[in-house]
Design a protein around this motif. Structure first.
Motif, mmCIF file in Angstrom:
data_model
loop_
_atom_site.group_PDB
_atom_site.id
_atom_site.type_symbol
_atom_site.label_atom_id
_atom_site.label_comp_id
_atom_site.label_asym_id
_atom_site.label_seq_id
_atom_site.Cartn_x
_atom_site.Cartn_y
_atom_site.Cartn_z
ATOM 1 N N GLY A 152 -10.962 5.874 -0.916
ATOM 2 C CA GLY A 152 -11.761 4.803 -0.305
ATOM 3 C C GLY A 152 -11.460 3.430 -0.866
ATOM 4 O O GLY A 152 -11.974 2.428 -0.375
ATOM 5 N N LYS A 153 -10.603 3.364 -1.906
ATOM 6 C CA LYS A 153 -10.259 2.061 -2.484
ATOM 7 C C LYS A 153 -9.006 1.512 -1.833
ATOM 8 O O LYS A 153 -8.176 2.283 -1.344
ATOM 9 N N LYS A 154 -8.877 0.181 -1.879
ATOM 10 C CA LYS A 154 -7.660 -0.417 -1.346
ATOM 11 C C LYS A 154 -6.458 0.144 -2.104
ATOM 12 O O LYS A 154 -6.529 0.364 -3.315
ATOM 13 N N VAL A 155 -5.337 0.345 -1.391
ATOM 14 C CA VAL A 155 -4.164 0.923 -2.045
ATOM 15 C C VAL A 155 -3.584 -0.083 -3.053
ATOM 16 O O VAL A 155 -3.846 -1.279 -2.970
ATOM 17 N N LYS A 156 -2.776 0.432 -3.971
ATOM 18 C CA LYS A 156 -2.205 -0.406 -5.038
ATOM 19 C C LYS A 156 -1.153 -1.371 -4.474
ATOM 20 O O LYS A 156 -0.575 -1.111 -3.411
ATOM 21 N N VAL A 157 -0.890 -2.446 -5.229
ATOM 22 C CA VAL A 157 0.061 -3.461 -4.747
ATOM 23 C C VAL A 157 1.489 -2.932 -4.598
ATOM 24 O O VAL A 157 2.285 -3.503 -3.880
ATOM 25 N N GLY A 158 1.787 -1.816 -5.287
ATOM 26 C CA GLY A 158 3.139 -1.256 -5.175
ATOM 27 C C GLY A 158 3.280 -0.270 -4.020
ATOM 28 O O GLY A 158 4.316 0.363 -3.870
#
Ligand code: HEC
Length: 266
Positions: free
Chosen positions: A106-112
């Motif tokens: 449910g969290k935004k995905v990581k920048v990578g």
């Protein structure tokens, strides 16, 4: 092997190699329609940044860019240390402007992460009667001018399920997602010759943007998509060239070997 046979092998192989290499460098098919010039410019970082933002807002719901990672794209479009952005700045900017997809937690995905779509491809295929293509290489396969003409080429066509058709993509399955901005165009059959020159479109219902604003928006998106296909295209081209070099070397060995085998037989 006689000299004349050798000459013939040379004469036959060189054009094949040349055509192969040119084919890989070429790309972009116009399909006989006159295209509008997109004038893309990868050095215009502000345009690339706007393009990335528009792309994420208007396109990424359906289309993926499966070879691109958010943080790599951020770097390339000028959000980097050179321009005074720290890693933390970039993470904040990405989360505020470009990253909308969420992981299973449910969290935004990581920048990578890879720039996948939030949409389920199967559901999309059912909804549009066409599968939604990944746009990683569209800048090469179609060319920038085609993308630009496509985004400017939607017109009302009541015979189509989406109510829309397109001057460069006949019977397109994609809805005109930028219609509220551009407004709604109709194809003017009476003006001009459709087969020679650009099809004539006229705005029958204005959108929230002026024509110039809309052209700028679609040029920015096109610039971004053309840039995105560059890194992927570079590696693709390298594979092709290495393969051809490898085949040439292999040919040399095979030839030497065959000469060795046959040298005592007359
Ligand atoms: C609602 C889902 C949806 C959205 C949003 C969407 N598209 Fe599409 N797009 C499609 C579908 C479906 C197709 C395939 C159409 C077909 O094959 O008839 C497509 C096709 C395309 C193609 C042609 C690809 C090819 O080579 O055939 C391009 C380019 C494209 N879209 C760009 C965009 C851009 C740029 C945006 C954002 C401004 C966008 N799309 C937003 C669904 C969408």
């Amino acid at each position: 092997m006689s000299n004349s046979i050798r000459k013939w092998i040379f004469v036959l192989t060189v054009p094949v190699l040349v055509v192969g290499i040119l084919g890989m460098m070429g790309g972009g098919a116009g399909h006989g329609v006159t295209l509008q010039s997109a004038n893309v410019n990868f050095d215009d970082k502000a345009s690339l940044q706007r393009g990335a933002k528009y792309y994420q807002n208007y396109c990424s719901g359906c289309h993926s860019l499966r070879f691109s990672r958010f943080n790599r794209v951020a770097k390339d479009i000028g959000l980097n240390a050179e321009n005074g952005f720290s890693d933390d700045d970039v993470t904040t900017l990405l989360n505020e402007n470009l990253i909308f997809i969420r992981g299973e937690d449910g969290k935004k995905v990581k920048v990578g992460s890879l720039m996948k779509t939030a949409y389920n491809p199967k559901a999309a295929a059912e909804a549009f009667g066409a599968s939604v293509p990944d746009l990683s290489l569209v800048g090469r396969s179609r060319g920038a001018d085609w993308i630009y003409s496509y985004l400017n080429g939607f017109y009302l066509d009541p015979s189509r399920p989406t109510g829309m058709n397109n001057t460069v993509f006949k019977d397109v399955g994609m809805p005109h997602v930028l219609g509220n901005l551009q407004g709604w165009q109709t194809l003017d059959h009476n003006k001009g010759d459709e087969h020679h020159g650009a099809p004539k479109l006229s705005l029958s219902k204005p959108g929230s943007m002026t024509g110039a604003e809309y052209d700028k928006l679609t040029r920015d998106i096109t610039n971004f998509l053309a840039y995105v296909s560059e890194p992927a295209q570079l590696s693709r081209k390298m594979y092709g060239i290495f393969t051809l070099l490898f085949l040439m070397v292999l040919f040399g060995f095979a030839y030497a070997l065959s000469k060795e085998y046959w040298k005592d037989i007359h």
